[in-house]
Design a protein around this motif. Structure first.
Motif, PDB file in Angstrom:
ATOM      1  N   PHE A   8       0.850  -1.199   0.000  1.00 40.66           N
ATOM      2  CA  PHE A   8       0.000   0.000   0.000  1.00 40.66           C
ATOM      3  C   PHE A   8       0.887   1.251   0.000  1.00 40.66           C
ATOM      4  O   PHE A   8       0.708   2.163  -0.815  1.00 40.66           O
ATOM      5  CB  PHE A   8      -0.902  -0.041   1.237  1.00 40.66           C
ATOM      6  N   HIS A   9       1.870   1.272   0.889  1.00 45.91           N
ATOM      7  CA  HIS A   9       2.758   2.438   0.971  1.00 45.91           C
ATOM      8  C   HIS A   9       3.553   2.616  -0.331  1.00 45.91           C
ATOM      9  O   HIS A   9       3.722   3.731  -0.814  1.00 45.91           O
ATOM     10  CB  HIS A   9       3.707   2.298   2.173  1.00 45.91           C
ATOM     11  N   HIS A  10       4.011   1.514  -0.879  1.00 51.69           N
ATOM     12  CA  HIS A  10       4.778   1.592  -2.130  1.00 51.69           C
ATOM     13  C   HIS A  10       3.913   2.134  -3.277  1.00 51.69           C
ATOM     14  O   HIS A  10       4.343   3.014  -4.015  1.00 51.69           O
ATOM     15  CB  HIS A  10       5.273   0.193  -2.531  1.00 51.69           C
ATOM     16  N   VAL A  11       2.726   1.570  -3.446  1.00 53.07           N
ATOM     17  CA  VAL A  11       1.868   1.966  -4.569  1.00 53.07           C
ATOM     18  C   VAL A  11       1.476   3.440  -4.452  1.00 53.07           C
ATOM     19  O   VAL A  11       1.568   4.209  -5.413  1.00 53.07           O
ATOM     20  CB  VAL A  11       0.588   1.081  -4.636  1.00 53.07           C
ATOM     21  N   GLU A  25      12.058  12.525 -17.053  1.00 51.89           N
ATOM     22  CA  GLU A  25      12.627  11.966 -18.291  1.00 51.89           C
ATOM     23  C   GLU A  25      12.959  10.483 -18.154  1.00 51.89           C
ATOM     24  O   GLU A  25      13.430   9.859 -19.088  1.00 51.89           O
ATOM     25  CB  GLU A  25      13.883  12.748 -18.701  1.00 51.89           C
ATOM     26  N   ASP A  26      12.761   9.915 -16.971  1.00 51.10           N
ATOM     27  CA  ASP A  26      13.024   8.492 -16.719  1.00 51.10           C
ATOM     28  C   ASP A  26      14.450   8.106 -17.122  1.00 51.10           C
ATOM     29  O   ASP A  26      14.677   7.163 -17.893  1.00 51.10           O
ATOM     30  CB  ASP A  26      11.998   7.626 -17.487  1.00 51.10           C
ATOM     31  N   LEU A  27      15.404   8.834 -16.566  1.00 49.67           N
ATOM     32  CA  LEU A  27      16.823   8.591 -16.857  1.00 49.67           C
ATOM     33  C   LEU A  27      17.177   7.121 -16.617  1.00 49.67           C
ATOM     34  O   LEU A  27      16.857   6.559 -15.565  1.00 49.67           O
ATOM     35  CB  LEU A  27      17.675   9.500 -15.943  1.00 49.67           C
ATOM     36  N   GLY A  28      17.862   6.517 -17.594  1.00 54.74           N
ATOM     37  CA  GLY A  28      18.203   5.100 -17.501  1.00 54.74           C
ATOM     38  C   GLY A  28      19.029   4.754 -16.272  1.00 54.74           C
ATOM     39  O   GLY A  28      18.889   3.664 -15.709  1.00 54.74           O
ATOM     40  N   LEU A  29      19.895   5.646 -15.863  1.00 57.74           N
ATOM     41  CA  LEU A  29      20.772   5.352 -14.727  1.00 57.74           C
ATOM     42  C   LEU A  29      20.145   5.690 -13.373  1.00 57.74           C
ATOM     43  O   LEU A  29      20.768   5.493 -12.337  1.00 57.74           O
ATOM     44  CB  LEU A  29      22.104   6.108 -14.866  1.00 57.74           C
ATOM     45  N   PHE A  30      18.913   6.175 -13.385  1.00 57.87           N
ATOM     46  CA  PHE A  30      18.187   6.404 -12.140  1.00 57.87           C
ATOM     47  C   PHE A  30      17.565   5.064 -11.744  1.00 57.87           C
ATOM     48  O   PHE A  30      16.825   4.456 -12.522  1.00 57.87           O
ATOM     49  CB  PHE A  30      17.097   7.461 -12.362  1.00 57.87           C
ATOM     50  N   ILE A  72      16.117   4.218  -8.440  1.00 58.61           N
ATOM     51  CA  ILE A  72      15.349   4.126  -7.184  1.00 58.61           C
ATOM     52  C   ILE A  72      13.973   3.497  -7.427  1.00 58.61           C
ATOM     53  O   ILE A  72      13.424   2.823  -6.561  1.00 58.61           O
ATOM     54  CB  ILE A  72      15.260   5.512  -6.505  1.00 58.61           C
ATOM     55  N   ASP A  73      13.448   3.684  -8.645  1.00 60.36           N
ATOM     56  CA  ASP A  73      12.182   3.024  -8.994  1.00 60.36           C
ATOM     57  C   ASP A  73      12.369   1.501  -8.997  1.00 60.36           C
ATOM     58  O   ASP A  73      11.530   0.761  -8.481  1.00 60.36           O
ATOM     59  CB  ASP A  73      11.648   3.520 -10.355  1.00 60.36           C
ATOM     60  N   GLU A  74      13.499   1.036  -9.524  1.00 54.85           N
ATOM     61  CA  GLU A  74      13.775  -0.417  -9.510  1.00 54.85           C
ATOM     62  C   GLU A  74      14.032  -0.925  -8.091  1.00 54.85           C
ATOM     63  O   GLU A  74      13.672  -2.057  -7.756  1.00 54.85           O
ATOM     64  CB  GLU A  74      14.979  -0.765 -10.391  1.00 54.85           C
ATOM     65  N   THR A  75      14.649  -0.091  -7.255  1.00 55.18           N
ATOM     66  CA  THR A  75      14.887  -0.492  -5.858  1.00 55.18           C
ATOM     67  C   THR A  75      13.560  -0.760  -5.166  1.00 55.18           C
ATOM     68  O   THR A  75      13.395  -1.760  -4.451  1.00 55.18           O
ATOM     69  CB  THR A  75      15.654   0.611  -5.095  1.00 55.18           C
ATOM     70  N   MET A  76      12.592   0.116  -5.407  1.00 62.14           N
ATOM     71  CA  MET A  76      11.258  -0.087  -4.830  1.00 62.14           C
ATOM     72  C   MET A  76      10.621  -1.350  -5.397  1.00 62.14           C
ATOM     73  O   MET A  76       9.984  -2.127  -4.680  1.00 62.14           O
ATOM     74  CB  MET A  76      10.355   1.126  -5.113  1.00 62.14           C
ATOM     75  N   GLY A  77      10.815  -1.581  -6.687  1.00 60.64           N
ATOM     76  CA  GLY A  77      10.267  -2.771  -7.331  1.00 60.64           C
ATOM     77  C   GLY A  77      10.869  -4.041  -6.753  1.00 60.64           C
ATOM     78  O   GLY A  77      10.161  -5.015  -6.486  1.00 60.64           O
ATOM     79  N   CYS A 119       4.225  10.766 -16.916  1.00 62.61           N
ATOM     80  CA  CYS A 119       5.390  10.178 -16.258  1.00 62.61           C
ATOM     81  C   CYS A 119       4.968   8.861 -15.599  1.00 62.61           C
ATOM     82  O   CYS A 119       4.072   8.834 -14.761  1.00 62.61           O
ATOM     83  CB  CYS A 119       5.948  11.152 -15.217  1.00 62.61           C
ATOM     84  N   HIS A 120       5.620   7.780 -16.016  1.00 55.86           N
ATOM     85  CA  HIS A 120       5.351   6.465 -15.420  1.00 55.86           C
ATOM     86  C   HIS A 120       6.634   5.857 -14.855  1.00 55.86           C
ATOM     87  O   HIS A 120       6.755   4.644 -14.775  1.00 55.86           O
ATOM     88  CB  HIS A 120       4.772   5.504 -16.467  1.00 55.86           C
ATOM     89  N   THR A 121       7.572   6.706 -14.492  1.00 54.92           N
ATOM     90  CA  THR A 121       8.888   6.223 -14.049  1.00 54.92           C
ATOM     91  C   THR A 121       8.775   5.229 -12.895  1.00 54.92           C
ATOM     92  O   THR A 121       9.429   4.182 -12.908  1.00 54.92           O
ATOM     93  CB  THR A 121       9.767   7.425 -13.649  1.00 54.92           C
ATOM     94  N   PHE A 122       7.942   5.536 -11.923  1.00 53.88           N
ATOM     95  CA  PHE A 122       7.795   4.652 -10.763  1.00 53.88           C
ATOM     96  C   PHE A 122       6.681   3.620 -10.958  1.00 53.88           C
ATOM     97  O   PHE A 122       6.787   2.491 -10.494  1.00 53.88           O
ATOM     98  CB  PHE A 122       7.545   5.470  -9.483  1.00 53.88           C
ATOM     99  N   LEU A 123       5.618   4.032 -11.655  1.00 51.37           N
ATOM    100  CA  LEU A 123       4.460   3.140 -11.795  1.00 51.37           C
ATOM    101  C   LEU A 123       4.795   1.847 -12.534  1.00 51.37           C
ATOM    102  O   LEU A 123       4.356   0.757 -12.125  1.00 51.37           O
ATOM    103  CB  LEU A 123       3.318   3.872 -12.514  1.00 51.37           C
ATOM    104  N   ASP A 124       5.582   1.937 -13.613  1.00 48.91           N
ATOM    105  CA  ASP A 124       5.872   0.718 -14.384  1.00 48.91           C
ATOM    106  C   ASP A 124       6.595  -0.320 -13.513  1.00 48.91           C
ATOM    107  O   ASP A 124       6.327  -1.519 -13.623  1.00 48.91           O
ATOM    108  CB  ASP A 124       6.634   1.021 -15.692  1.00 48.91           C
TER     109      ASP A 124
END
Ligand code: MG
Length: 189
Positions: free
Chosen positions: A68-71, A96-101, A103-108, A147-152
């Protein structure tokens, strides 16, 4: 200062599920589209899985407090980036969803490991091979104002955790059959 006592911080499992479902829908994601990824992923390894158990797994995961907190956080970060609300370099980096960013994958990765380490491998597969709703989110995120950087990643991680849960449920059922016991009920995965 606002009265902290007046604020609601703790939600029931049902409330968290409903709030997650509503927010995902608002961002264009149905639970069926997440379950579809889980089904396609797990069907490669396990015979006779149903779409129902995939959807049930997605629903269960969406009712968990950590998820819940993550979403809620992931969707808000994307929305704020769409509205240009961050200050400093991070606004463009997220938007811009920088490739080298990463933190979104860390959450995933955090969410995908809920039912075992294999979920993180499943998440890597979804992240790299980009199927279904994850691909649609990725493509739409390249359009102006979206922007879907974190959502995807959160969606991919929920799908990965759900396919891992399906594998765990099926293994548990097999183990119970081998011991001659009927369908398990105590160990609710
Ligand atoms: Mg991302």
């Amino acid at each position: 200062m606002a009265d902290k006592k007046a604020k609601k911080l703790i939600y029931t499992r049902h409330e968290m599920f409903e709030l997650n479902k509503k927010l995902l829908l608002k961002r264009g994601v149905t639970l069926e589209s997440i379950a579809e990824i889980s089904f396609n992923q797990q069907a490669k390894y396990t015979d006779n899985i149903s779409r129902d158990i995939c959807l049930e797994s997605v629903e269960k995961i969406l009712s968990l407090r950590d998820v819940f907190h993550h979403v809620q956080l992931a969707a808000e970060i994307d929305r704020l980036a769409e509205e240009g609300m961050f200050q400093g370099p991070i606004q463009d980096i997220i938007y811009e969803d920088l490739g080298l960013f990463g933190i979104d994958e860390t959450m995933g990765l955090d969410v995908s490991g809920l039912y075992g380490t294999i979920g993180q491998t499943n998440f890597g597969d979804i992240d790299v091979n980009n199927h279904g709703i994850v691909k649609r989110l990725n493509d739409a995120g390249k359009e102006d104002g979206i922007c879907h950087t974190f959502l995807d990643d959160i969606v991919g991680a929920i799908a990965a955790a759900a396919s891992t849960r399906v594998a765990q449920v099926m293994s548990e059922e097999t183990a119970h059959e081998e011991t001659g016991l009927k369908r398990f009920s105590i160990f609710d995965l």
